[in-house]
Scaffold this active site. Sequence first.
Site, PDB file in Angstrom:
ATOM      1  N   LYS A  44      -9.993  12.498 -35.010  1.00 43.96           N
ATOM      2  CA  LYS A  44     -11.219  12.002 -34.162  1.00 43.96           C
ATOM      3  C   LYS A  44     -11.660  13.207 -33.342  1.00 43.96           C
ATOM      4  CE  LYS A  44      -8.319   9.378 -31.471  1.00 43.96           C
ATOM      5  NZ  LYS A  44      -7.893   8.244 -30.516  1.00 43.96           N
ATOM      6  N   LYS A  46     -10.439  15.148 -31.406  1.00 43.83           N
ATOM      7  CA  LYS A  46     -10.141  15.223 -30.286  1.00 43.83           C
ATOM      8  C   LYS A  46      -8.756  16.115 -29.920  1.00 43.83           C
ATOM      9  CE  LYS A  46     -10.848  11.206 -27.403  1.00 43.83           C
ATOM     10  NZ  LYS A  46     -10.144  10.214 -26.486  1.00 43.83           N
TER      11      LYS A  46
HETATM   12  N1  C2G Z   1     -10.778   3.987 -20.929  1.00 43.09           N
HETATM   13  C1  C2G Z   1     -11.236   3.032 -19.971  1.00 43.09           C
HETATM   14  N2  C2G Z   1     -11.752   3.835 -19.192  1.00 43.09           N
HETATM   15  C2  C2G Z   1     -11.891   5.296 -19.060  1.00 43.09           C
HETATM   16  C3  C2G Z   1     -11.338   5.747 -20.209  1.00 43.09           C
HETATM   17  C4  C2G Z   1     -10.730   5.474 -21.161  1.00 43.09           C
HETATM   18  O1  C2G Z   1     -11.021   1.796 -20.030  1.00 43.09           O
HETATM   19  N3  C2G Z   1     -12.418   5.836 -18.159  1.00 43.09           N
HETATM   20  C5  C2G Z   1     -10.068   3.169 -22.295  1.00 43.09           C
HETATM   21  C6  C2G Z   1     -10.574   3.313 -23.499  1.00 43.09           C
HETATM   22  O2  C2G Z   1     -11.771   2.463 -24.026  1.00 43.09           O
HETATM   23  C7  C2G Z   1      -9.460   3.072 -24.565  1.00 43.09           C
HETATM   24  C8  C2G Z   1      -8.385   3.542 -23.959  1.00 43.09           C
HETATM   25  O3  C2G Z   1      -8.715   3.687 -22.531  1.00 43.09           O
HETATM   26  O4  C2G Z   1      -9.345   1.477 -24.625  1.00 43.09           O
HETATM   27  C9  C2G Z   1      -7.579   4.889 -24.360  1.00 43.09           C
HETATM   28  O5  C2G Z   1      -8.841   5.836 -24.371  1.00 43.09           O
HETATM   29  P1  C2G Z   1      -8.855   6.996 -25.159  1.00 43.09           P
HETATM   30  O6  C2G Z   1      -7.580   7.597 -25.084  1.00 43.09           O
HETATM   31  O7  C2G Z   1     -10.107   7.958 -24.795  1.00 43.09           O
HETATM   32  O8  C2G Z   1      -8.876   6.327 -26.543  1.00 43.09           O
HETATM   33  P2  C2G Z   1      -9.988   6.952 -27.864  1.00 43.09           P
HETATM   34  O9  C2G Z   1      -9.892   8.075 -28.355  1.00 43.09           O
HETATM   35  O10 C2G Z   1     -11.111   5.859 -27.665  1.00 43.09           O
HETATM   36  O11 C2G Z   1      -9.100   6.170 -29.037  1.00 43.09           O
HETATM   37  O12 C2G Z   1      -8.249   3.493 -33.061  1.00 43.09           O
HETATM   38  C10 C2G Z   1      -8.682   3.657 -31.729  1.00 43.09           C
HETATM   39  C11 C2G Z   1      -8.723   5.013 -31.264  1.00 43.09           C
HETATM   40  O13 C2G Z   1      -7.560   5.665 -31.209  1.00 43.09           O
HETATM   41  C12 C2G Z   1      -9.347   4.723 -29.688  1.00 43.09           C
END
Ligand code: C2G
Length: 129
Positions: A44, A46
């Site tokens: 990803k 990340k």
């Molecule tokens: N999130 C949120 N508000 C934020 C930051 C994050 O609602 N300010 C939510 C994201 O939309 C996600 C969850 O928290 O639903 C986790 O965020 P991340 O760890 O950034 O997840 P991500 O990298 O988007 O991984 O297969 C799907 C991926 O693994 C999603």
Amino acid sequence: MRRVITYGTYDVLHYGHINLLKRAKMFGDYLIVSLSTDEFNMLKNKKSYYNYEQRKFILEACRYVDLVIPENNWEQKIGDIKKYQADVFVMGDDWEGKFDFLKKYCEVIYLPRTKNVSSTLTKAYLSNL
Ligand code: C2G
């Protein structure tokens, strides 16, 4: 028992994450978080501050989370939904529409992201201290 499932990296856990988990839990009685492994994070593009075990340990302390499983790839969601009998799939709306193919297997809900907070912002702030 209505089971909810969600996916993410959840690095440097913050109130935006908690707000997502809290609302996701409201759609059922049992919340499964499929947590991106360090290897999948590389896919990803990340880099997480905390490794998988540390992020899992932190998430398991969250009152809204009932089970943490590893997210190893993009392809596992349908299998997870079947294996864990998930009734609802929840993600933040930065993913709006991206997982609609799961609608054949369960309810798909996208929730508004929490504004002005992110692991990236937090890490940037801390690195400038
Ligand atoms: N999130 C949120 N508000 C934020 C930051 C994050 O609602 N300010 C939510 C994201 O939309 C996600 C969850 O928290 O639903 C986790 O965020 P991340 O760890 O950034 O997840 P991500 O990298 O988007 O991984 O297969 C799907 C991926 O693994 C999603």
